[in-house]
Design a protein around this motif. Structure first.
Motif, mmCIF file in Angstrom:
data_model
loop_
_atom_site.group_PDB
_atom_site.id
_atom_site.type_symbol
_atom_site.label_atom_id
_atom_site.label_comp_id
_atom_site.label_asym_id
_atom_site.label_seq_id
_atom_site.Cartn_x
_atom_site.Cartn_y
_atom_site.Cartn_z
ATOM 1 N N ARG A 199 0.825 -1.215 0.000
ATOM 2 C CA ARG A 199 0.000 0.000 0.000
ATOM 3 C C ARG A 199 0.855 1.260 0.000
ATOM 4 N N PHE A 200 2.140 1.109 0.312
ATOM 5 C CA PHE A 200 2.983 2.267 0.574
ATOM 6 C C PHE A 200 3.926 2.594 -0.579
ATOM 7 N N ARG A 201 3.882 1.809 -1.659
ATOM 8 C CA ARG A 201 4.722 2.063 -2.818
ATOM 9 C C ARG A 201 3.854 2.581 -3.962
ATOM 10 N N PRO A 202 4.112 3.775 -4.451
ATOM 11 C CA PRO A 202 3.305 4.279 -5.562
ATOM 12 C C PRO A 202 3.473 3.468 -6.833
ATOM 13 N N GLU A 249 -7.240 -13.693 -4.836
ATOM 14 C CA GLU A 249 -8.037 -14.898 -4.582
ATOM 15 C C GLU A 249 -7.962 -15.297 -3.103
ATOM 16 N N ALA A 250 -6.774 -15.191 -2.509
ATOM 17 C CA ALA A 250 -6.633 -15.518 -1.085
ATOM 18 C C ALA A 250 -7.469 -14.572 -0.237
ATOM 19 N N ALA A 251 -7.470 -13.283 -0.580
ATOM 20 C CA ALA A 251 -8.235 -12.300 0.183
ATOM 21 C C ALA A 251 -9.741 -12.519 0.021
ATOM 22 N N LEU A 252 -10.185 -12.823 -1.179
ATOM 23 C CA LEU A 252 -11.614 -13.060 -1.406
ATOM 24 C C LEU A 252 -12.071 -14.347 -0.727
ATOM 25 N N VAL A 288 -11.372 -2.836 2.907
ATOM 26 C CA VAL A 288 -11.248 -1.907 4.038
ATOM 27 C C VAL A 288 -10.170 -0.853 3.804
ATOM 28 N N GLY A 289 -9.550 -0.839 2.626
ATOM 29 C CA GLY A 289 -8.430 0.071 2.390
ATOM 30 C C GLY A 289 -8.737 1.520 2.663
ATOM 31 N N SER A 290 -9.898 1.998 2.222
ATOM 32 C CA SER A 290 -10.256 3.408 2.445
ATOM 33 C C SER A 290 -10.428 3.701 3.930
ATOM 34 N N ASP A 327 -6.982 -3.457 0.448
ATOM 35 C CA ASP A 327 -5.866 -3.665 1.372
ATOM 36 C C ASP A 327 -5.682 -5.172 1.478
ATOM 37 N N LEU A 328 -4.626 -5.681 0.870
ATOM 38 C CA LEU A 328 -4.364 -7.127 0.858
ATOM 39 C C LEU A 328 -3.346 -7.532 1.913
#
Length: 321
Positions: A52-55, A81-84, A98-100, A152-153
């Motif tokens: 999430r921290f690398r543009p 797929e793992a997250a879903l 939940v990233g936002s 957010d993975l």
């Protein structure tokens, strides 16, 4: 009369990675350099794919493209797929959308870079859009997020990396391997005599010496989730990083830590994270999942499920409850 030569102690290396500490142990000391090379390659790949921290990460590109359809790489597809799957198994208690909410809480940079006491007021919390709102075709790897949605993975991607690195390192070297990434531990290959000894603490599970109280792991994986390691203050509130998708707020504090054993680190991490979010419902949920688990309440009381073994600090933590 013959004497038995004791097996050498596992060789170990540790180094910073993914905002935590990567730990690698191998049963065959000479295989450590090759196993470390595998682990470092897996860590570099997941950082470039899911950070999430690398543009320049693929995740950042996907989040910027929310509202449009994009094609993702095979590695990103595996992490998604793992997250879903985690979201499906937990009925949304663990949800990649939940990233936002995480950004709104102020966790918008690496944890080491966070302001320890941010005086800015907290924005109004909003529920996550929900994993079912994602349009995903695994055959074509075509993905579309709803507008203004951020994935957010982090949790499942880190656990997946531990699983991948342990399997690849064991296959490459023929050695028994343990990979630890913060609270996520995965094993593969031959097991040392007596199993891998893992200590349980309020921050993370960690490998220990013979003198320390520990649980022996003979295979599979272990994951610990908790609300005390990654905390910060914003707007006069103490916050932690495990967000309840139903509210967009940090999960209500019921358990200090939850440790779960499973066949894979992804499954163990999914269950331990879900238990933190579920709070008072976690015991029944974990019991129905039939996974060995150890939950430590805010007062230090310990609840064990699924035959989690007792230890010196919680002698009543024996059989299932």
């Amino acid at each position: 009369m013959t004497t038995r030569t004791p097996a050498p102690s596992p060789a170990r290396v540790a180094f910073p990675a993914l905002g935590t500490t990567a730990v690698l142990l191998v049963t065959a000391p000479r295989s450590l350099p090759a196993a470390e090379a595998v682990l470092r390659a897996e860590l570099a790949a997941v950082d470039l794919t899911c950070s999430r921290f690398r543009p320049d990460s693929e995740l950042s590109r996907v989040n910027v493209s929310a509202g449009a359809t994009t094609t993702v790489s095979e590695r990103f597809a595996e992490a998604l797929e793992a997250a879903l799957r985690a979201a499906r198994l937990t009925d949304g208690a663990v949800d990649p959308t939940v990233g936002s909410a995480v950004l709104a809480l102020g966790y918008d940079r690496t944890f080491a870079s966070l302001r320890p006491d941010d005086v800015r007021p907290l924005p109004l919390a909003r529920p996550a859009p929900g994993w079912r709102s994602i349009s995903w075709n695994p055959r074509t790897r075509r993905l579309r997020l709803p507008p203004h949605t951020h994935l957010d993975l982090g949790a499942t991607a880190k656990a997946l990396t531990a699983d991948r690195a342990a399997r690849r390192a064991a296959a490459t070297t023929g050695s028994g391997v343990l990979v630890g990434l913060g609270g996520d531990l995965a094993t593969a290959g031959p097991v040392p005599e007596g199993g891998w000894r893992i200590a349980l603490a309020d921050d993370h599970a960690q490998t220990v010496t013979e003198q320390d109280p520990a649980v022996a792991v003979s295979g599979g994986a272990l994951a610990t989730s908790g609300i005390r390691v990654r905390t910060w203050r914003r707007g006069g509130r103490t916050l932690h990083h495990i967000v309840d998708p139903a509210t967009g707020e940090p999960a209500a504090p019921v358990w200090r830590t939850v440790t779960v054993a499973a066949d894979t680190c992804v499954d163990a991490n999914t269950a331990s994270t879900a238990a933190i979010v579920l709070g008072g419902r976690a015991v029944d949920w974990l019991r129905s999942a039939a996974l060995p688990a150890r939950l430590t309440g805010l007062d230090g009381d310990v609840v064990c499920l699924g035959g989690w073994p007792s230890d010196a600090r919680s002698p009543g933590c024996g059989g299932p409850r």
